[in-house]
Design an enzyme around this catalytic site. Structure first.
Site, short mmCIF file in Angstrom:
data_model
loop_
_atom_site.label_atom_id
_atom_site.label_comp_id
_atom_site.label_asym_id
_atom_site.label_seq_id
_atom_site.Cartn_x
_atom_site.Cartn_y
_atom_site.Cartn_z
CE1 TYR A 272 -4.36 -0.75 -0.48
CE2 TYR A 272 -3.57 -2.76 0.54
CZ TYR A 272 -4.53 -2.08 -0.19
OH TYR A 272 -5.63 -2.73 -0.66
CD GLN A 273 6.18 3.30 2.40
OE1 GLN A 273 6.13 2.46 3.29
NE2 GLN A 273 7.10 4.25 2.37
NE ARG A 274 1.94 -0.80 -5.36
CZ ARG A 274 0.72 -0.92 -5.83
NH1 ARG A 274 0.38 -0.35 -6.96
NH2 ARG A 274 -0.20 -1.60 -5.17
CG HIS A 429 -5.64 -2.61 3.46
ND1 HIS A 429 -6.54 -3.41 2.80
CD2 HIS A 429 -5.85 -1.35 3.00
CE1 HIS A 429 -7.26 -2.67 1.97
NE2 HIS A 429 -6.87 -1.41 2.07
CG HIS A 480 0.31 -14.24 9.09
ND1 HIS A 480 -1.06 -14.32 9.22
CD2 HIS A 480 0.56 -13.30 8.15
CE1 HIS A 480 -1.62 -13.43 8.39
NE2 HIS A 480 -0.66 -12.81 7.72
#
Lengths: 750, 750
Positions: A272-274, A429, A480
């Site tokens: 999401y940073q991208r 998210h 995870h």
């Protein structure tokens, strides 16, 4: 005091505003000066020339098909969605092509398409697919509409001077102003929050504001709406609270102040940073061009420069983003957002020559002043290899809400990179995976984070949106590489609860080549249970590649079932467990992701260490974990309760300790050997480790050791309650006294 | 008559023998003339220089570690096995290095290692691991011992003149002669048959015979042992009869006469053909050097040249061999056997410039006269792209025991290659998959053949040998893309029965760019059931890539359950079936491979065509199959009853027709569209096909059609009993009369 500063700043902006707006076009991303230089130099700059050629090929091909501005109808992945997406990209590129090549056909194409939009827009109600908390008019969600305007404002800027005053008036009255209003005043729940959606909204409104010289829109972009009436419990589609962050502030500066940590880490994670970077860097470039006085690239200690550098370091050897939280795998620094980010930060952020080697891999530059800088510097041979590093990125606006720890060691084929997630929840998210880690080598993922259960823009899969298995599987703890207690997810799978807490980084030390270490504690995921995990990346000539040592300490106020999964890929080569294969295969549970897992085999071992070796990508990997003869080893696979075949069928190895109040999982992970399918030679196909042991465990100290098959022995002692670098410790283990200074004591084999 | 010729030939060989043997060394693979030229030219030939450098780096590194000739102990994959394998490769390369560089250290290394072997060999009984029908002394099986001698005879040839007469005497008396005898007179069941194992044996014995100037060994290599006492029902480890082929003949000429078809196709398939080629081409090169009068490369209409060309055409776009029968995937024309084959056939077989482009991809040449030719030609720029083609390769020594059909169409991203197996059983390594096919595009397998259940040389997996799942799963019919009747494999899974029959090629026509077609019948796999499958590769501008049309006609004398699987990879994107997912998952049967399958979902459709779309390697694929509302569609996955996790978990889609005496499966396979993980754009993600139909079916004719979503319609009519090119046909379908000439009539959409 903060408020006073803000008002002074606001006043200054207004004062200087008129000067800035008096420039002629283009002025937003391309500048008149830049266009002149590009025209003069482009034939000497291969990277820029090929970027232009590529843009021209794309636009020419699409122009030949004619203009299509269909009435909005489809979800993501459907025809009208894809068409409008293609349209804004086409217009943006055609605008740039007009400026650089001075060929009128491109301006005419942009003009004609814009007029089509201006004709249609006033007739539109909100999009017929009612699935978003903030529907757009062109797309099903405002987020996509904001994208449209971020790109299209650039196109408008490029043809502004070409258009007649009448055309401009039509466009601004019928299209741009109402478009900007729909994104903002009509959709406060979308616009007036601290969130990547709002960043797109702010940038869209601000960029068209600059082009139109509309100070009201610019102010709205910088500072948000003055009032919004958003309810306290109002949520978005991802279950995130609208008003969670930013103390009620809004607008672009609020995004800069609150969305990133001081290290430039974005709490939702790199995928999401991208996505979020594009409006940040593009609007910042526009601000720098139209309002250089703001010094936007210096804002908050050069935050945007740091954010791009951090983002580049959040990739594996091949430039793929670590897929933590909701993330589709395969996204990399080759994405268009990163082309912009790298170009802009190179040009405005100090000309780091490492960025040039990334730009070379991208094989494309922006067709603007920043791309010109990059193409020139590469032509001049200034590029240097981009150095990725071990780093601990603080999370949260203050940088004190947990951290993301990255350890790297080894070169080329032997490179390993470990990512440990000790951060905050990451909003809507975020996944429930406190203290989880993932592992990468130069071929990609070794121990995986599942990523998101989503096929972005593949319409057949729920319109390309998040699948329900994203919530029921991908977000759950068991998906995870971290501890599950009593088969319940962290925070019982509640984002609201998760948002309140963050893990506590305990130790990060990447200063020692022999052993790099990251350690953190988590007290809130399971009330009454304390977890403390330490991961070390150990480099030793006695091994082909670095080793991962995993020490996971748990203490609870009552007896619990503890399960620690390791999610791998490929085929099992061997195990030392005596196991029973399951027949038939049944789902393992009804909730928290266990409904999506099937048990394939269950075993025990009385050898003291359980070992699993597997084979994937023509390499061998082994996990060796200290166990007692009652601990169970489970081989499981995802894909149960998956009626739409939305999930991958991926395997995992679970170490299970039962009815324990206190336990330490001690595990060693080796990447070893390789196989050549052409020569059919297998090298170093066996694990080198004979035993992994827990030597001592108390509230104050945990000591572990591992031994190779040649009887070399390594030891690590951890101080659990004092990570002070100068603290002195003393401990007796098996009749030997150890003394050391600092949080840990590592004793490699001689 | 044949016998008389043979004796004349034999007489000539003996007569010329003494002349040939008077040459000095090296003379086997390297020649004195060749060595001189290589020395003079190598620094001008980058490919040869780099091959030398690579050999030198390998040998120097290993020489530094010293010589180790351990007492044989381990299975394949174990230390002594790998060490002896490395030793023979080292000696062969060191010998060549000595000849080219004239550095004595290499000769000394070969000498010292040979003397170690000469010291140990007389003390050895057969190998302690008793698992082979023909145990070696150095390795667990004679096959590996033969490998050792094929390589080591080259090394001996290179240092022959360097050694003292006494050393040579020791080596020949204690090592080479008894070694050759163990391979031959001591092991007739290994040596005296027509089989790839024996080819290795013949070559080994013949090559050392040439070097030692030992006519008895040369004769034994050419013509086998005079008597062998092999029992009629004696079998090898793979269950193959020792005396199945070759009418009792043996020796190298018998291998050439019987192992290949006139097209140069080797009945076991390309994986084993690749393995078998090395002794063929190496021994042939030795024969050409030592006995040029034999004209070995012209033997049987230049069989060896054809065999190499055929083998190169049995690869997908990336040079990977089609994994039919027992084959480990990933093996390609980059293998060392193909480096030799390509070099030798280029040099001795007419200098086809297409071979040079393969040699370039291999990036390596032989360090001999043939490699010199290749390196020189590449330096001179003579290379041309290697043209792969559609072809129908006859199987069996006569070429009349079935065929392997290959159809290729499309370029670059759109390339598709279809392989249809209408051949004979393929001996012990054959699979029970009559009329099966597999499909490849430029990224690799699309509809897969499982290949072998084996991890070659990975010791943990049954010493690298065939796993029991190879027989219980990989060989069984249901593991392939072909019809299973009543859940029983072809020939009830009996190799002996399978060996008696072959499919009957009915039609092969690759002459029409619009439609290439291959068709065959099988009457013996299921007594009482006739199967007739036709596969067409259709190229049409209305589709992005070629289509595969599959028409599988079955007729039985009683009602049967018919199941036609398609083995794909990746994730299911959509289906039009109404299905129930299975919970729990159970194995589907107890035998014939069904015990290794689990049913995941079962469905029906009343839409007339069942459709499945899936996604893998960022591409989309769809299968559309004509069904009635009672046909069942099964989604299954391999991996049941697999206690050692030896099998991959791969999916398949099965079309099931129940209680039918007669049926036609009509299926269309599309490869369409792509996905970009960086731009997140999905192109052409939907199947274009709306309907697939069976229009007519009789003993004489089968007519099918398919339609796209734009209502374009294609039709194919097949004449089932007369494939004559000039035969005239007339047929009324739905009130329209069709007339045509030839076996089929294709009516594309207008």
């Amino acid at each position: 005091m903060q408020n006073v500063k803000t008002y002074i700043l606001l006043f200054m902006f207004i004062a200087i505003g008129n000067w800035a707006h008096s420039q002629s076009h283009p002025k937003l991303i391309l500048t008149q000066k830049g266009v002149k230089e590009i025209r003069a130099q482009i034939d000497q700059l291969p990277l820029m020339q090929s970027s232009l050629d590529k843009a021209r090929a794309f636009v020419d091909q699409e122009m030949a098909k004619g203009i299509d501005v269909p009435v909005p109808k489809d979800m993501a992945g459907g025809y009208t969605h894809n068409r409008h997406k293609k349209n804004y990209m086409l217009m943006q590129k055609a605008g740039v092509l007009f400026q650089i090549t001075q060929e009128e056909k491109y301006a005419l194409f942009v003009r004609d398409m814009l007029l089509e939009y201006a004709k249609m827009y006033p007739t539109l109600d909100v999009h017929p697919v009612k699935r978003s908390y903030a529907p757009g008019k062109i797309f099903w969600q405002n987020l996509n509409d904001a994208n449209w305007l971020v790109y299209t404002s650039q196109a408008y800027d490029c043809v502004y001077d070409f258009l007649s005053a009448k055309e401009r008036k039509t466009l601004e009255k019928d299209l741009f102003r109402p478009f900007a209003d729909h994104l903002s005043v009509d959709s406060p729940q979308f616009y007036n929050r601290v969130h990547n959606h709002s960043t797109w909204g702010n940038a869209a409104v601000g960029m068209i504001g600059f082009v139109m010289n509309d100070q009201e829109l610019i102010d709205r972009a910088f500072y948000g709406l003055k009032s919004d009436n958003i309810k306290e419990d109002q949520k978005d589609n991802d279950g995130g609270l609208i008003k969670m962050q930013g103390d009620g502030k809004a607008g672009f500066f609020a995004q800069l102040d609150h969305l990133f940590s001081p290290d430039g880490y974005y709490t939702e994670g790199p995928y999401y940073q991208r996505y979020a970077m594009y409006p940040f860097v593009m609007f910042a470039e526009a601000i720098e061009n139209c309002r250089p006085d703001v010094k936007i690239f210096e804002y908050r200690d050069s935050l945007l420069v740091k954010a791009v550098q951090t983002l580049l370091n959040l990739t594996d050897v091949n430039g793929l983003f670590f897929p933590i939280n909701d993330a589709q795998k395969g996204m990399s620094y080759l994405s268009r957002e990163l082309v912009s980010s790298v170009n802009i930060v190179y040009h405005f952020g100090g000309e780091d020559p490492g960025l040039l080697s990334v730009a070379e891999k991208q094989g494309e530059v922006m067709l603007d002043d920043t791309g010109l800088s990059v193409a020139k510097a590469i032509k001049e041979g200034k590029q240097r290899a981009y150095q990725k590093k071990s780093a601990n990125y603080g999370d949260g606006a203050s940088g004190e809400e947990g951290a993301l720890g990255i350890l790297r060691a080894g070169k080329a084929d032997a490179e390993l990179c470990l990512v440990m997630k000790n951060s905050s929840q990451g909003m809507g998210h975020g996944h429930f995976d406190k203290l989880s880690f993932s592992l990468y080598d130069n071929k990609g993922e070794v121990l995986q984070d599942y990523g998101a259960a989503r096929f972005v823009n593949i319409e057949q899969k729920f319109g390309g949106g998040y699948l329900k298995e994203n919530k029921s599987w991908a977000k759950q703890t068991v998906a995870h590489n971290t501890l599950v207690v009593d088969r319940i997810s962290h925070f019982k799978g509640s984002t609201d609860t998760g948002n309140k807490y963050h893990s506590e980084p305990y130790l990060f030390d990447a200063g020692n080549e022999q052993i790099q270490i990251v350690s953190a504690k988590e007290r809130n995921a399971y009330p009454g249970t304390e977890m403390h995990r330490t991961l070390a990346l150990i480099s030793d000539d006695k091994f082909e590649k670095p080793l991962v040592l995993d020490v996971f300490k748990v203490k609870s106020d009552e007896e619990k079932q503890l399960e620690l999964p390791y999610h791998f890929f490929g085929q099992i080569i061997s195990t030392n467990c005596e196991y029973q294969v399951a027949e038939p295969l049944t789902k393992m549970g009804d909730a928290y992701g266990y409904q999506h897992l099937r048990l394939e085999a269950e075993g025990l071992t009385d050898e003291g260490s359980a070992k699993l070796s597997w084979f994937v990508n023509d390499r061998f990997y082994s996990i060796t974990s200290a166990v007692n003869s009652e601990d169970k080893l489970l081989l499981v696979r995802s894909g149960a309760e998956d009626p739409n075949f939305n999930l991958r069928r991926d395997p995992a190895f679970i170490v299970q300790k039962n009815q324990q109040k206190e336990a330490v999982f001690v595990t060693l992970i080796e990447s070893h050997g390789k196989y050549d399918r052409v020569t059919e030679f297998a090298d170093n196909a066996f694990s080198s480790i004979s035993q992994v042991e827990l030597l001592l465990n108390s509230d104050d100290y945990t000591a572990v050791s591992f031994e190779d098959k040649k009887n070399n022995k390594w030891m690590l002692i951890l101080a659990n309650r004092d990570a002070g670098k100068k603290s002195k410790h003393q401990l007796r283990i098996n009749k030997t006294d150890y003394e050391w200074t600092g949080a840990y004591h590592y004793v490699p084999a001689q």
